[in-house]
Design a protein around this motif. Structure first.
Motif, mmCIF file in Angstrom:
data_model
loop_
_atom_site.group_PDB
_atom_site.id
_atom_site.type_symbol
_atom_site.label_atom_id
_atom_site.label_comp_id
_atom_site.label_asym_id
_atom_site.label_seq_id
_atom_site.Cartn_x
_atom_site.Cartn_y
_atom_site.Cartn_z
ATOM 1 N N GLU A 77 0.807 -1.220 0.000
ATOM 2 C CA GLU A 77 0.000 0.000 0.000
ATOM 3 C C GLU A 77 0.842 1.273 0.000
ATOM 4 O OE1 GLU A 77 -2.631 -0.394 3.331
ATOM 5 O OE2 GLU A 77 -3.877 -1.906 2.323
ATOM 6 N N ALA A 78 2.021 1.226 0.611
ATOM 7 C CA ALA A 78 2.782 2.480 0.742
ATOM 8 C C ALA A 78 4.286 2.308 0.638
ATOM 9 C CB ALA A 78 2.442 3.138 2.085
ATOM 10 N N GLY A 79 4.741 1.130 0.278
ATOM 11 C CA GLY A 79 6.173 0.884 0.271
ATOM 12 C C GLY A 79 6.858 1.325 -1.008
ATOM 13 N N PRO A 80 8.168 1.171 -1.040
ATOM 14 C CA PRO A 80 8.951 1.525 -2.236
ATOM 15 C C PRO A 80 8.825 0.441 -3.298
ATOM 16 C CG PRO A 80 10.386 0.597 -0.555
ATOM 17 C CD PRO A 80 9.020 0.669 0.055
ATOM 18 N N PRO A 81 9.339 0.694 -4.512
ATOM 19 C CA PRO A 81 9.367 -0.343 -5.546
ATOM 20 C C PRO A 81 10.157 -1.565 -5.043
ATOM 21 C CG PRO A 81 9.884 1.807 -6.470
ATOM 22 C CD PRO A 81 9.868 1.967 -4.977
ATOM 23 N N PRO A 82 9.844 -2.761 -5.529
ATOM 24 C CA PRO A 82 8.898 -3.031 -6.616
ATOM 25 C C PRO A 82 7.461 -3.256 -6.160
ATOM 26 C CG PRO A 82 10.064 -5.033 -6.064
ATOM 27 C CD PRO A 82 10.626 -3.961 -5.175
ATOM 28 N N LEU A 83 7.216 -3.352 -4.828
ATOM 29 C CA LEU A 83 5.856 -3.636 -4.364
ATOM 30 C C LEU A 83 4.977 -2.399 -4.283
ATOM 31 C CD1 LEU A 83 6.088 -6.253 -1.456
ATOM 32 C CD2 LEU A 83 5.013 -6.511 -3.682
ATOM 33 N N GLY A 84 5.578 -1.257 -4.004
ATOM 34 C CA GLY A 84 4.813 -0.050 -3.723
ATOM 35 C C GLY A 84 4.034 0.493 -4.906
ATOM 36 N N PRO A 85 3.109 1.403 -4.630
ATOM 37 C CA PRO A 85 2.183 1.898 -5.654
ATOM 38 C C PRO A 85 2.825 2.720 -6.766
ATOM 39 C CG PRO A 85 1.882 3.071 -3.571
ATOM 40 C CD PRO A 85 2.829 1.953 -3.303
#
Length: 198
Positions: A77-85
């Motif tokens: 929901e608010a993290g850095p790449p690669p998971l973040g939006p």
């Protein structure tokens, strides 16, 4: 009207129950073998405390699962790449599936316990709806990709706890190989080059 805060002993008991259940599910041979009586004894509380706090075994399993999943959810929901939006969908989809797979590998007995609860379909649970909605949305943004609703279901099926446990425990598939195969499967589905698995 002010919101009523839980008593300190109730908060402490809840934490003890979740910690005890976490340990039991992590080290059990089968999730079916972990009973409410086992959890109450390990937590040092009465069974009535468990039922008051969680309703039933499914409610306790769901609460523990959600607590364990919270760091992954925050990263998505608010993290850095690669998971973040801020990440492009073509990169974020495989990263999300890899995160779900790693979570299931690390918590497979707990995930199995949740997926096997008789009261709910695994497809009606809040966490499944959340992942499917997010994947569906990301897939719909990829040019040329059609059928994003079904594709989201199909990709999530590759991370089901029963499949993960079967491959890891019964077939002996190494973690790195399972992650690489999921990345390749996802890449073929998206028609994009497979990203390297770190």
């Amino acid at each position: 009207m002010t919101e009523r805060r839980p008593r300190k002993d109730a908060t402490r008991n809840r934490a003890a129950v979740l910690a005890a259940a976490d340990t039991l599910f992590t080290h059990c041979q089968s999730p079916d073998s972990v009973t409410m009586a086992d959890i109450a004894a390990a937590a040092g509380v009465g069974k009535a405390t468990l039922f008051r706090a969680f309703g039933d075994r499914t409610g306790l399993i769901r609460a523990l699962y959600e607590a364990r999943l919270e760091p992954v959810r925050q990263a998505v929901e608010a993290g850095p790449p690669p998971l973040g939006p801020a990440t492009a969908p073509q990169v974020r989809v495989p990263a999300l599936l890899d995160a779900v797979l790693c979570f299931k590998l690390d918590n497979r007995h707990l995930a199995l316990a949740l997926e096997q609860t008789g009261s709910d379909s695994p497809y009606d649970t809040e966490h499944y709806e959340r992942w499917h909605t997010l994947l569906h949305s990301l897939l719909a943004q990829i040019p040329g990709l059609t059928g994003s609703d079904f594709t989201a279901h199909a990709l999530l099926a590759a991370t089901r706890a029963d499949l993960v446990a079967h491959l890891a425990d019964e077939k002996g598939l190494p973690r790195a190989e399972m992650r690489a195969q999921l990345a390749e499967f996802t890449a073929r589905t998206l028609s994009t080059p497979a990203p390297p698995v770190r």
